[in-house]
Motif scaffolding. Structure first.
Motif, PDB file in Angstrom:
ATOM      1  N   ARG A   5      -1.716  52.594  27.925  1.00  0.00           N
ATOM      2  CA  ARG A   5      -0.268  52.589  28.114  1.00  0.00           C
ATOM      3  C   ARG A   5       0.220  51.612  29.175  1.00  0.00           C
ATOM      4  O   ARG A   5       1.276  50.990  28.998  1.00  0.00           O
ATOM      5  CB  ARG A   5       0.210  54.003  28.449  1.00  0.00           C
ATOM      6  CG  ARG A   5       0.041  54.981  27.300  1.00  0.00           C
ATOM      7  CD  ARG A   5       0.620  56.331  27.673  1.00  0.00           C
ATOM      8  NE  ARG A   5       0.377  57.317  26.619  1.00  0.00           N
ATOM      9  CZ  ARG A   5       0.633  58.614  26.754  1.00  0.00           C
ATOM     10  NH1 ARG A   5       1.148  59.062  27.896  1.00  0.00           N
ATOM     11  NH2 ARG A   5       0.383  59.452  25.760  1.00  0.00           N
ATOM     12  N   LEU A   6      -0.495  51.467  30.274  1.00  0.00           N
ATOM     13  CA  LEU A   6      -0.016  50.566  31.322  1.00  0.00           C
ATOM     14  C   LEU A   6      -0.018  49.124  30.844  1.00  0.00           C
ATOM     15  O   LEU A   6       0.952  48.387  31.069  1.00  0.00           O
ATOM     16  CB  LEU A   6      -0.872  50.711  32.585  1.00  0.00           C
ATOM     17  CG  LEU A   6      -0.447  49.821  33.758  1.00  0.00           C
ATOM     18  CD1 LEU A   6       0.983  50.135  34.190  1.00  0.00           C
ATOM     19  CD2 LEU A   6      -1.412  49.989  34.936  1.00  0.00           C
ATOM     20  N   SER A   7      -1.094  48.711  30.182  1.00  0.00           N
ATOM     21  CA  SER A   7      -1.140  47.340  29.675  1.00  0.00           C
ATOM     22  C   SER A   7      -0.034  47.112  28.651  1.00  0.00           C
ATOM     23  O   SER A   7       0.594  46.037  28.625  1.00  0.00           O
ATOM     24  CB  SER A   7      -2.511  47.047  29.052  1.00  0.00           C
ATOM     25  OG  SER A   7      -2.799  47.955  27.999  1.00  0.00           O
ATOM     26  N   ARG A   8       0.238  48.111  27.831  1.00  0.00           N
ATOM     27  CA  ARG A   8       1.311  47.998  26.836  1.00  0.00           C
ATOM     28  C   ARG A   8       2.660  47.808  27.515  1.00  0.00           C
ATOM     29  O   ARG A   8       3.453  46.947  27.119  1.00  0.00           O
ATOM     30  CB  ARG A   8       1.316  49.247  25.958  1.00  0.00           C
ATOM     31  CG  ARG A   8       2.504  49.321  24.987  1.00  0.00           C
ATOM     32  CD  ARG A   8       2.425  50.566  24.133  1.00  0.00           C
ATOM     33  NE  ARG A   8       3.579  50.660  23.221  1.00  0.00           N
ATOM     34  CZ  ARG A   8       3.519  51.100  21.978  1.00  0.00           C
ATOM     35  NH1 ARG A   8       2.366  51.497  21.483  1.00  0.00           N
ATOM     36  NH2 ARG A   8       4.595  51.149  21.227  1.00  0.00           N
ATOM     37  N   ALA A   9       2.942  48.613  28.537  1.00  0.00           N
ATOM     38  CA  ALA A   9       4.229  48.519  29.225  1.00  0.00           C
ATOM     39  C   ALA A   9       4.392  47.175  29.927  1.00  0.00           C
ATOM     40  O   ALA A   9       5.473  46.576  29.912  1.00  0.00           O
ATOM     41  CB  ALA A   9       4.363  49.660  30.233  1.00  0.00           C
ATOM     42  N   LEU A  10       3.323  46.688  30.535  1.00  0.00           N
ATOM     43  CA  LEU A  10       3.400  45.410  31.245  1.00  0.00           C
ATOM     44  C   LEU A  10       3.563  44.245  30.273  1.00  0.00           C
ATOM     45  O   LEU A  10       4.296  43.286  30.553  1.00  0.00           O
ATOM     46  CB  LEU A  10       2.152  45.222  32.110  1.00  0.00           C
ATOM     47  CG  LEU A  10       2.027  46.190  33.297  1.00  0.00           C
ATOM     48  CD1 LEU A  10       0.698  45.994  34.001  1.00  0.00           C
ATOM     49  CD2 LEU A  10       3.178  45.999  34.276  1.00  0.00           C
ATOM     50  N   VAL A  11       2.886  44.307  29.125  1.00  0.00           N
ATOM     51  CA  VAL A  11       3.071  43.270  28.106  1.00  0.00           C
ATOM     52  C   VAL A  11       4.502  43.303  27.581  1.00  0.00           C
ATOM     53  O   VAL A  11       5.134  42.249  27.373  1.00  0.00           O
ATOM     54  CB  VAL A  11       2.061  43.448  26.955  1.00  0.00           C
ATOM     55  CG1 VAL A  11       2.441  42.577  25.760  1.00  0.00           C
ATOM     56  CG2 VAL A  11       0.663  43.083  27.420  1.00  0.00           C
ATOM     57  N   ALA A  12       5.049  44.502  27.367  1.00  0.00           N
ATOM     58  CA  ALA A  12       6.434  44.613  26.916  1.00  0.00           C
ATOM     59  C   ALA A  12       7.383  43.970  27.922  1.00  0.00           C
ATOM     60  O   ALA A  12       8.328  43.255  27.549  1.00  0.00           O
ATOM     61  CB  ALA A  12       6.796  46.082  26.702  1.00  0.00           C
ATOM     62  N   ALA A  13       7.150  44.212  29.213  1.00  0.00           N
ATOM     63  CA  ALA A  13       8.008  43.633  30.245  1.00  0.00           C
ATOM     64  C   ALA A  13       7.942  42.112  30.231  1.00  0.00           C
ATOM     65  O   ALA A  13       8.977  41.430  30.269  1.00  0.00           O
ATOM     66  CB  ALA A  13       7.597  44.168  31.618  1.00  0.00           C
ATOM     67  N   LEU A  14       6.750  41.554  30.152  1.00  0.00           N
ATOM     68  CA  LEU A  14       6.610  40.101  30.157  1.00  0.00           C
ATOM     69  C   LEU A  14       7.139  39.484  28.865  1.00  0.00           C
ATOM     70  O   LEU A  14       7.736  38.403  28.884  1.00  0.00           O
ATOM     71  CB  LEU A  14       5.143  39.716  30.362  1.00  0.00           C
ATOM     72  CG  LEU A  14       4.608  39.928  31.782  1.00  0.00           C
ATOM     73  CD1 LEU A  14       3.100  39.673  31.828  1.00  0.00           C
ATOM     74  CD2 LEU A  14       5.323  39.020  32.773  1.00  0.00           C
ATOM     75  N   ALA A  15       6.939  40.165  27.740  1.00  0.00           N
ATOM     76  CA  ALA A  15       7.478  39.659  26.472  1.00  0.00           C
ATOM     77  C   ALA A  15       8.998  39.631  26.502  1.00  0.00           C
ATOM     78  O   ALA A  15       9.628  38.649  26.071  1.00  0.00           O
ATOM     79  CB  ALA A  15       6.978  40.525  25.309  1.00  0.00           C
ATOM     80  N   GLY A  16       9.611  40.700  27.004  1.00  0.00           N
ATOM     81  CA  GLY A  16      11.062  40.723  27.113  1.00  0.00           C
ATOM     82  C   GLY A  16      11.583  39.648  28.044  1.00  0.00           C
ATOM     83  O   GLY A  16      12.584  38.978  27.756  1.00  0.00           O
ATOM     84  N   ALA A  17      10.895  39.458  29.173  1.00  0.00           N
ATOM     85  CA  ALA A  17      11.301  38.420  30.124  1.00  0.00           C
ATOM     86  C   ALA A  17      11.206  37.040  29.489  1.00  0.00           C
ATOM     87  O   ALA A  17      12.118  36.212  29.625  1.00  0.00           O
ATOM     88  CB  ALA A  17      10.429  38.499  31.377  1.00  0.00           C
ATOM     89  N   GLY A  18      10.109  36.777  28.770  1.00  0.00           N
ATOM     90  CA  GLY A  18       9.918  35.468  28.162  1.00  0.00           C
ATOM     91  C   GLY A  18      10.926  35.160  27.070  1.00  0.00           C
ATOM     92  O   GLY A  18      11.485  34.060  27.021  1.00  0.00           O
ATOM     93  N   LEU A  19      11.178  36.121  26.200  1.00  0.00           N
ATOM     94  CA  LEU A  19      12.139  35.894  25.111  1.00  0.00           C
ATOM     95  C   LEU A  19      13.553  35.710  25.641  1.00  0.00           C
ATOM     96  O   LEU A  19      14.315  34.863  25.156  1.00  0.00           O
ATOM     97  CB  LEU A  19      12.090  37.060  24.121  1.00  0.00           C
ATOM     98  CG  LEU A  19      10.810  37.189  23.292  1.00  0.00           C
ATOM     99  CD1 LEU A  19      10.855  38.442  22.434  1.00  0.00           C
ATOM    100  CD2 LEU A  19      10.593  35.960  22.417  1.00  0.00           C
ATOM    101  N   ALA A  20      13.924  36.506  26.651  1.00  0.00           N
ATOM    102  CA  ALA A  20      15.257  36.355  27.238  1.00  0.00           C
ATOM    103  C   ALA A  20      15.407  35.000  27.918  1.00  0.00           C
ATOM    104  O   ALA A  20      16.452  34.343  27.813  1.00  0.00           O
ATOM    105  CB  ALA A  20      15.511  37.483  28.235  1.00  0.00           C
ATOM    106  N   LEU A  21      14.364  34.579  28.603  1.00  0.00           N
ATOM    107  CA  LEU A  21      14.382  33.275  29.270  1.00  0.00           C
ATOM    108  C   LEU A  21      14.537  32.145  28.258  1.00  0.00           C
ATOM    109  O   LEU A  21      15.337  31.222  28.445  1.00  0.00           O
ATOM    110  CB  LEU A  21      13.090  33.112  30.082  1.00  0.00           C
ATOM    111  CG  LEU A  21      12.912  31.827  30.881  1.00  0.00           C
ATOM    112  CD1 LEU A  21      13.996  31.712  31.936  1.00  0.00           C
ATOM    113  CD2 LEU A  21      11.532  31.810  31.533  1.00  0.00           C
TER     114      LEU A  21
END
Length: 345
Positions: free
Chosen positions: A71-87
């Protein structure tokens, strides 16, 4: 007076940063705690500190493994994916001077889908080529087609958008043809689930790669923030201000292509994040890219982690594809943008 204004603005920015970081940390903690097997936040905290080597608490092995390995790796990947797509969305909206631009306007998502389908359905690579590698190759193939059709860095925004539309249609047609002529029902279902996005298969190696790609992309874009400000006024004005238009545009397109291709190859095509978040960030911090880009990154991270939480709890005992959740938010927002951008009578 000016010093007071500066101090007030700095304090406001610092407060917003602190609040955003706190909200993101809470969202990640909640995303790590919930699921088919709910784990208390206290246990989550101890499992994380155990994994970091900061504590040695005696926890049930299954709970510690679920938190740290899944779960932690999933949440952190979600955070970075959201940051990258928004950027990427913020960059493309500035480069193309179009409020409706998003990361997939260059056809990268469609190309990644074709690459993934080639691996899932056609078995290209004979087991040596992973789904992510196939999607990444397809994404860059699409980017190459757009670069050729739009004459690289010399074309205007409208030409680039049209080239992206053409590439998207081409690769979407290839994907549909492969699935309908070569795939069985199970393969078609797997393809559909992947196309709608999923964090179910991500692990620590995916996080480690995104931890390099997304912050590096953010740093490069912040370095070119003044050029992005100039682009919003048009190519001629940007050139008049001393911006090397062709070189900067090509560099920024390459940065967005790498980030988008990497994210899509890992988690599938998750739409609307790059469209919705930049507009929300502009509402909070204004249009200047030195502030807008970091704001997009953190708001995008919060949005994606929250969407992942919703995807796991909205239907009991079932995970809804993440793209469905982002679309439920993105489509109404998209309609609002279209309404606001309509020609005035």
């Amino acid at each position: 007076m000016s010093a007071g204004v500066v101090d007030h603005g700095t304090m406001r920015l610092a407060l917003l940063t602190l609040v955003s970081a706190t909200v993101l940390a809470v969202a990640i903690a909640v995303a790590t705690a919930i699921g088919d097997y709910t784990i208390g936040l206290g246990t989550v905290s101890l499992a994380i500190t155990n994994g970091l080597g900061l504590s040695d608490a005696d926890l049930p092995p299954i709970e510690e493994s679920v938190v740290w390995d899944l779960r932690l790796s999933r949440a952190l990947v979600a955070a970075l994916a959201g940051a990258g797509l928004a950027l990427c969305g913020a960059i493309l909206q500035a480069l193309l001077r179009n409020p409706l631009a998003e990361p997939f306007v260059l056809g990268i998502s469609a190309g990644a889908s074709t690459g993934a389908v080639c691996v899932i359905v056609l078995g290209i690579g004979a087991g040596s080529l992973t789904l992510s590698a196939g999607a990444f190759a397809g994404a860059f193939a699409a980017f190459g087609v757009v670069a050729v059709l739009s004459n690289g860095a010399t074309s205007g925004p409208n030409h680039t958008i049209l080239a992206g539309v053409a590439a998207s249609q081409l690769f979407n047609a290839l994907t549909s043809y492969i699935v309908t002529t070569s795939g069985n029902a199970e393969q078609a279902r797997n393809v559909m689930f992947w196309l709608l996005g999923s964090f179910g298969g991500v692990r620590w190696p995916d996080f480690q790669l995104l931890l390099v790609i997304v912050p590096l992309g953010l740093a490069l874009c912040i370095y070119m923030a003044r050029a992005l400000d100039a682009f919003t006024f048009g190519d001629e004005d940007a050139a008049a201000l001393g911006v090397p238009v062709g070189r900067i545009r090509l560099a920024l397109f390459a940065v967005t292509a790498v980030m988008t291709a990497t994210i899509v190859s890992m988690v599938g095509a998750i739409g609307f994040v790059g469209l919705v978040v930049p507009h929300a960030a502009r509402f909070v911090v204004g249009p200047m890219h030195m502030r807008l880009l970091p704001a997009c990154a953190i708001i995008g991270a919060i949005f994606m982690v929250t969407a992942d939480i919703v995807s796991r709890v909205i239907v009991a005992q079932q995970t809804v594809p993440i793209g469905v959740v982002t679309a439920l938010v993105g489509v109404p927002f998209f309609a609002i943008i279209l309404y606001r951008a309509r020609p005035q009578a």
